[in-house]
Design an enzyme around this catalytic site. Structure first.
Site: not given
Length: 431
Positions: A267, A308, A366
């Protein structure tokens, strides 16, 4: 709700149940299965709740196929470009953008709540010096309820509002203190004449022997990181906050539970995994070999920071941070740094290589946030902490919406696959 329904027939008994189909503002309709158990004696099985709407919410909307993320209806790219994190906090919490007067008042209240009780800071000494900052965050945020028990009536709107201000304001102070403690430096107290994000960065990097000064480019990039991570619909940590809060636990306990869920590498740890991957690849000359491995379904290696679970298009947050990443690297003169040259080479391949384009494995948020934070000087074990700082406004807003809506305590069901009924046998009679 419109008049559409879905009829479910149990082939074993011939009984049927008519289930309403509910349509929201946007996104796919949902089937209300509340009567399924009562009328047919059936539950649904949906591991990971991937096909289940666990609640109604007015806060955030995602369309992964189109690459859309909206906060209260506003596109994330517009907010990241034109707004500030504090203004986004106001928007998420109150549903509308503030007037100038409302914003000034809101920012002042947040600023006035940034200090934490000195005894709370003393509690840091109970942790090992090498404790992970996220371990400290889980404990200390949960402990806030021991210091602010004057406003823990979750059914009192004023108490919920005060708790919201306290969490948004104090989380950066606690986060910075967790970092300072882990590196053996003295705590830095907040400074009320600085913006929210500059104040946070100052508490992270200020040392008594030096004057603190940071480029506005870096401050703006961090503010955008906070905006882009402020909320993301019903993800694992947000669902955890809602589930914990549904038991009527106080907001500090619920947010602490969310921090624990965020700590998981699947996560909140993805941007740290990006930096670890770059270390593993090592040099631009090795990119071809690792890209080849990433394409091989038999090879366990994966390019971290690409693709994703929700977005099947370009992550709208990544588009914003891509520019911020280049701005930060230019400001710091680090475009020639080996690690960042490697990251840029991977970025180029992912946006041009037919394999990645076909599978829609675009760089995600990210990928860029890890590079930006590393360039600013933030260590990898603080990446998830900063994620928690950003997500606190989303968590407390989701929690407040749940309490206000009077949702019942969460109680998922299960498909039992263990042993059937059997009688106890005394130990003396067991073979």
């Amino acid at each position: 709700m419109n008049g559409d329904t879905l009829t479910v027939i149990d082939s074993r008994t011939g009984k049927e149940a008519i289930l309403p189909i509910i349509t929201g503002t946007d996104g796919p309709p949902v089937v209300d299965i509340a009567k399924l158990s009562k009328e047919l004696g059936l539950f649904t099985l949906d591991p990971g709740f991937r096909s289940t709407a666990s609640c109604r919410s007015r806060i955030t909307f995602i369309d992964g196929d189109k690459g859309v993320l909206l906060y209260r209806g506003y596109p994330i790219d517009q907010l990241a470009e034109k707004s500030s994190f504090v203004e986004v906090c106001y928007l998420l919490k109150n549903g509308e953008l503030p007037t100038k007067e409302q914003y000034t008042k809101y920012e002042k209240i947040v600023t006035e709540h940034t200090m934490v009780h000195e005894q709370l800071l003393n509690s840091f000494k109970g942790y090992r010096r090498d404790a992970h900052p996220m371990a400290i965050m889980v404990g200390v945020v949960g402990a806030l309820s021991a210091f602010y028990h004057d406003s823990l009536d979750i059914h009192n709107p004023r108490h919920r509002e005060v708790s919201s201000f306290r969490l948004i304001a104090k989380i950066p102070t606690i986060a910075a203190a967790s970092y300072k403690y882990s590196v053996g430096q003295p705590f830095v107290y907040p400074k009320n004449d600085l913006s929210y994000t500059e104040n946070f960065l100052r508490m992270l990097f200020k040392v008594p022997s030096q004057r603190f000064k940071m480029s506005p480019v870096l401050i703006r990039a961090m503010d955008q990181i906070l905006i882009l991570h402020a909320d993301h619909e019903q993800n694992a940590s947000t669902s955890t906050v809602r589930l914990a809060g549904s038991s009527q636990a106080n907001p500090f306990a619920a947010i602490s539970a969310g921090i624990g869920a965020l700590w998981g590498p699947a996560h909140g740890g993805a941007n740290e995994a990006v930096l670890n991957m770059l270390d593993e690849i090592g040099d631009v000359s090795n990119v071809g070999e690792f890209v080849k491995r990433a394409k091989d379904p038999k090879d366990p290696f994966r390019l971290m920071g690409f693709g994703h679970r929700v977005y099947k298009n370009y992550d709208p947050r990544a588009k914003v941070l891509k520019q911020a990443c280049h701005d930060v690297l230019s400001e710091l003169g680090q475009h020639d740094d080996p690690k960042f040259k490697l990251a840029l080479a991977l970025e180029k391949i992912a946006t041009e290589d037919e394999y990645f384009v076909e599978k829609k494995l675009y760089p995600n948020v990210d990928f860029y946030s890890g590079i930006i934070q590393s360039a600013i000087g933030i260590p990898t074990n603080m990446f998830t902490v900063i994620f928690a700082v950003a997500r606190t406004i989303g968590w407390i807003t989701q929690w407040d919406e749940m309490i206000e809506g009077g949702e019942a305590i969460g109680r998922p069901r299960q498909l039992y696959t263990g042993e059937g009924f059997r009688d106890y046998v005394h130990i003396s009679q067991r073979e």
